[in-house]
Design a protein around this motif. Structure first.
Motif, PDB file in Angstrom:
ATOM      1  N   LEU A 272      27.452  38.634  39.720  1.00 30.18           N
ATOM      2  CA  LEU A 272      26.050  38.504  39.480  1.00 30.18           C
ATOM      3  C   LEU A 272      25.381  39.588  38.876  1.00 30.18           C
ATOM      4  CD1 LEU A 272      26.342  35.681  40.653  1.00 30.18           C
ATOM      5  CD2 LEU A 272      24.397  36.158  41.892  1.00 30.18           C
TER       6      LEU A 272
ATOM      7  N   GLN B  26      39.983  37.267  48.539  1.00 29.34           N
ATOM      8  CA  GLN B  26      39.564  37.814  47.077  1.00 29.34           C
ATOM      9  C   GLN B  26      38.086  37.935  47.192  1.00 29.34           C
ATOM     10  OE1 GLN B  26      40.887  35.637  43.760  1.00 29.34           O
ATOM     11  NE2 GLN B  26      39.382  36.831  42.360  1.00 29.34           N
TER      12      GLN B  26
ATOM     13  N   ALA C 183      27.628  31.604  42.563  1.00 32.52           N
ATOM     14  CA  ALA C 183      28.144  32.969  43.182  1.00 32.52           C
ATOM     15  C   ALA C 183      28.734  32.390  44.339  1.00 32.52           C
ATOM     16  CB  ALA C 183      27.011  33.807  43.650  1.00 32.52           C
TER      17      ALA C 183
ATOM     18  N   LEU D  71      28.216  37.625  48.049  1.00 31.75           N
ATOM     19  CA  LEU D  71      27.008  38.816  47.813  1.00 31.75           C
ATOM     20  C   LEU D  71      27.406  39.846  48.786  1.00 31.75           C
ATOM     21  CD1 LEU D  71      23.577  37.016  47.234  1.00 31.75           C
ATOM     22  CD2 LEU D  71      25.092  37.645  45.559  1.00 31.75           C
TER      23      LEU D  71
ATOM     24  N   GLU E 121      37.501  38.623  37.409  1.00 35.70           N
ATOM     25  CA  GLU E 121      36.428  38.317  38.104  1.00 35.70           C
ATOM     26  C   GLU E 121      35.204  38.642  37.305  1.00 35.70           C
ATOM     27  OE1 GLU E 121      36.462  40.784  41.832  1.00 35.70           O
ATOM     28  OE2 GLU E 121      38.344  39.610  42.495  1.00 35.70           O
TER      29      GLU E 121
HETATM   30  C1  LIG Z   1      35.909  36.134  43.109  1.00 36.69           C
HETATM   31  S1  LIG Z   1      35.061  37.560  43.737  1.00 36.69           S
HETATM   32  C2  LIG Z   1      33.624  37.214  42.736  1.00 36.69           C
HETATM   33  C3  LIG Z   1      32.448  37.512  43.730  1.00 36.69           C
HETATM   34  C4  LIG Z   1      31.137  37.505  42.903  1.00 36.69           C
HETATM   35  N1  LIG Z   1      29.971  38.022  43.676  1.00 36.69           N
HETATM   36  C5  LIG Z   1      29.501  39.174  43.466  1.00 36.69           C
HETATM   37  O1  LIG Z   1      29.234  39.994  44.376  1.00 36.69           O
HETATM   38  C6  LIG Z   1      30.741  36.068  42.513  1.00 36.69           C
HETATM   39  O2  LIG Z   1      31.113  35.783  41.586  1.00 36.69           O
HETATM   40  O3  LIG Z   1      30.083  35.294  43.408  1.00 36.69           O
END
Ligand SMILES: CSCC[C@H](NC=O)C(=O)O
Length: 136
Positions: free
Chosen positions: A86, A122, A41, A44, A83
Motif C-alpha cells: 500500500l 508471507q 490489503a 500492515l 508482492e
Molecule cells: C503478500 S504480502 C503483501 C502485504 C501488503 N501490505 C503492506 O504492508 C499488502 O498488499 O497488503
C-alpha cells in the motif's frame, strides 16, 4: 481509529522500536486501518500509519490480527515471489520462506511462539520487514 497510509520512504526505511503497553492505542488504530483497507490489503505495519513501533496486523479471513514485537526465530523453504504494498507503487520481486516460526506478543502482552505457513507466513515476513525499515 482508522489512520492514513504513509508513503514517505525516508520515514518507512527507519527501523521501528520495541512496542510497550503504552502503544495499545496504536495497536487498535492499526487493526482499524487494516479492517478499513481489507479490500486492498492483507497486512500492515505500524510505521505505515506513522508509528515507528514494532507492531503488525495481518488479515486472516475476516479477522485483522495484531502481533506485537514479532520476530522470526526460524525459517524454511525459500522461494521467490512478487508482492505489492500500500505504501509503494507497483509490484516487486522478493525472497520469502514457506514455513516460519514467529515469537510475538498479543494485545495483553502475552508471548506466543507459533508456526505459520504459506500466504500467512508471507504476509508476516512482509510486515516484519517493514518493522526493520525494509521495503520490497
Ligand atoms: C503478500 S504480502 C503483501 C502485504 C501488503 N501490505 C503492506 O504492508 C499488502 O498488499 O497488503
Amino acid at each position: 481509529m482508522q489512520q492514513q497510509i504513509i508513503k514517505d520512504q525516508a520515514f518507512l526505511t527507519k527501523t521501528s522500536t520495541t512496542a510497550t503497553l503504552s502503544d495499545t492505542g496504536h495497536v487498535t488504530d492499526l487493526v482499524d486501518t487494516l479492517t478499513a483497507n481489507a479490500d486492498r490489503a492483507v497486512g500492515l505495519a505500524a510505521n505505515m500509519i506513522g508509528v515507528n513501533k514494532r507492531i503488525i496486523a495481518i488479515q486472516v479471513g475476516i479477522m485483522s490480527i495484531p502481533m506485537i514485537n514479532p520476530e522470526i526465530i526460524s525459517k524454511n523453504g525459500k522461494y521467490i515471489t512478487t508482492e505489492g504494498c500500500l505504501s509503494l507503487l507497483g509490484e516487486r520481486q522478493t525472497a520469502r520462506y514457506n514455513k516460519i516460526i514467529v515469537r510475538y506478543q498479543d494485545t495483553k502482552f502475552k508471548t506466543h511462539t507459533q508456526e505459520f505457513t504459506d500466504f500467512v507466513a508471507q504476509i508476516i515476513q512482509h510486515e516484519i520487514d517493514h518493522c526493520n525499515g525494509i521495503l520490497i
